[in-house]
Design an enzyme around this catalytic site. Structure first.
Site, short mmCIF file in Angstrom:
data_model
loop_
_atom_site.label_atom_id
_atom_site.label_comp_id
_atom_site.label_asym_id
_atom_site.label_seq_id
_atom_site.Cartn_x
_atom_site.Cartn_y
_atom_site.Cartn_z
N LYS A 71 2.02 -7.61 5.11
CA LYS A 71 1.63 -6.39 4.41
C LYS A 71 2.84 -5.47 4.34
CE LYS A 71 -2.00 -4.46 2.45
NZ LYS A 71 -2.92 -5.18 1.56
N ARG A 79 0.86 -1.19 0.00
CA ARG A 79 0.00 0.00 0.00
C ARG A 79 0.89 1.23 0.00
NH1 ARG A 79 -5.40 0.55 3.53
NH2 ARG A 79 -5.86 -1.06 1.97
N ALA A 122 -15.01 -5.52 -0.94
CA ALA A 122 -13.65 -6.03 -1.12
C ALA A 122 -12.58 -5.17 -0.47
CB ALA A 122 -13.34 -6.17 -2.61
#
Length: 339
Positions: A80, A44, A251
């Site tokens: 992540k 991200r 989602a």
């Protein structure tokens, strides 16, 4: 420089902070749990108000990925990465360095795209690591397929067909656009919004009957189902009382602003498919191929609908929230693997 941050006293993901003065890269890689297999999760890229905010985000996202992989039946755990976007960053050099860090982890962390990370960013990473998935279109299609199966589960619990349902899709990026198209193909009527109104309008033009509303109104539109497909934390204590939909199924990762929101939704009789189930199509597609060597991942993706139905039914039977039921199922599989 890659520095291993201390594990938080309360438990949770182990984090690696990456600072590269030459490129301006500041990034955090979180490795939550590797009981079932390598830690997996996207990159991200966004501006954070502080490093602490970025750290909290990456840890929460990594934990969610652990639950997602467990519920999806994958041989993988959660991870992540976040890139703290700032002024003066040499983007190409920054993602090259991030790719090197991922490669240095030797397959312990496997990644792909996420909010704010472009195809060009992933391509640069792929020049430096074998552990990045660059097929964004394929992953978006997999997410859309899984989301459709979960919305079918909501419709089955409600006793109605998907055809004719109205669905508010928040986000018109790669995933939101593909999800909206898949739902429309199944006969749903689409209401679409994005912070970039022009992007929403462009996507809507390709979907018969779709209409665009404002980013401020999308979650409280008079629709059957709300599908957050952009940033997390959007279903808040302030939003829930004004919602007119009878289900939330999207989602976006960590769509609920806090765990307490699940109780608020339940109190209003709003069905909720936890996003670790509804958003799992991409990780199934990527890890099913690269780790589990499955030539056809569609059966695992389609099984998300069955998982959603089981969770919704158990929540109704026990009076627990779907989030609590899903959490317990995910952790039970991990605990069994540890034994």
């Amino acid at each position: 420089m890659a520095e291993l941050l201390p594990k938080p006293a309360s438990g949770g993901p182990r984090c690696i902070f990456v600072a590269d003065p030459r490129s301006g890269l500041r990034a955090i890689v979180a490795l939550d749990d590797t009981t079932l297999g390598p830690a997996v999760g996207g990159v991200r890229t966004m501006r954070y108000p502080s490093a602490d905010a970025a750290l909290a985000d990456v840890r929460a996202l990594a934990r969610a990925m652990t639950r997602k992989c467990s519920l999806a039946g994958l041989d993988a755990g959660g991870g992540k990465a976040v890139v703290l976007l700032g002024d003066g960053v040499d983007r190409k050099a920054a993602f090259a360095r991030l790719g090197q860090v991922v490669e240095e982890l030797g397959g312990m962390f496997r990644t792909a795209g996420d909010l704010g990370t472009t195809a060009a960013d992933l391509a640069v990473m792929a020049e430096h690591t074998q552990y990045v998935h660059t097929d964004e279109r394929g992953l978006a299609a997999a997410v859309a397929r899984g989301l459709l199966r979960c919305i079918e589960a909501c419709a089955a619990v409600r006793g109605v067909p998907v055809e004719g349902l109205s669905v508010a899709v928040q986000g018109a990026g790669a995933i939101g656009a593909r999800a909206a198209a898949a739902l429309a193909d199944a006969g749903a009527r689409i209401v679409l919004a994005d912070v970039d109104t022009r992007r929403a309008e462009e996507v809507a033009r390709g979907i018969p009957g779709a209409r665009v509303t404002s980013a401020e109104r999308i979650l409280v539109e008079d629709v059957d189902i709300v599908a957050p497909c952009a940033v997390g934390g959007v279903i808040t204590a302030e939003v829930v009382p004004s919602m007119r939909a009878w289900a939330v199924c999207g989602a976006a990762n960590n769509a609920l602003a806090s765990p307490e929101i699940a109780n608020q939704l339940a109190a209003r009789g709003i069905l909720h498919v936890p996003d670790p189930i509804a958003s799992a199509g991409a990780v199934i597609d990527g890890i099913g191929l690269s780790v589990m060597d499955l030539p056809d991942r569609t059966p695992l993706i389609d099984r998300l609908g069955d998982t959603a139905r089981l969770v919704l039914d158990e929540a109704k039977a026990t009076g627990r929230t779907p989030m609590d039921v899903a959490e317990a199922r995910a952790l039970a599989r991990i605990a069994a693997a540890r034994r």
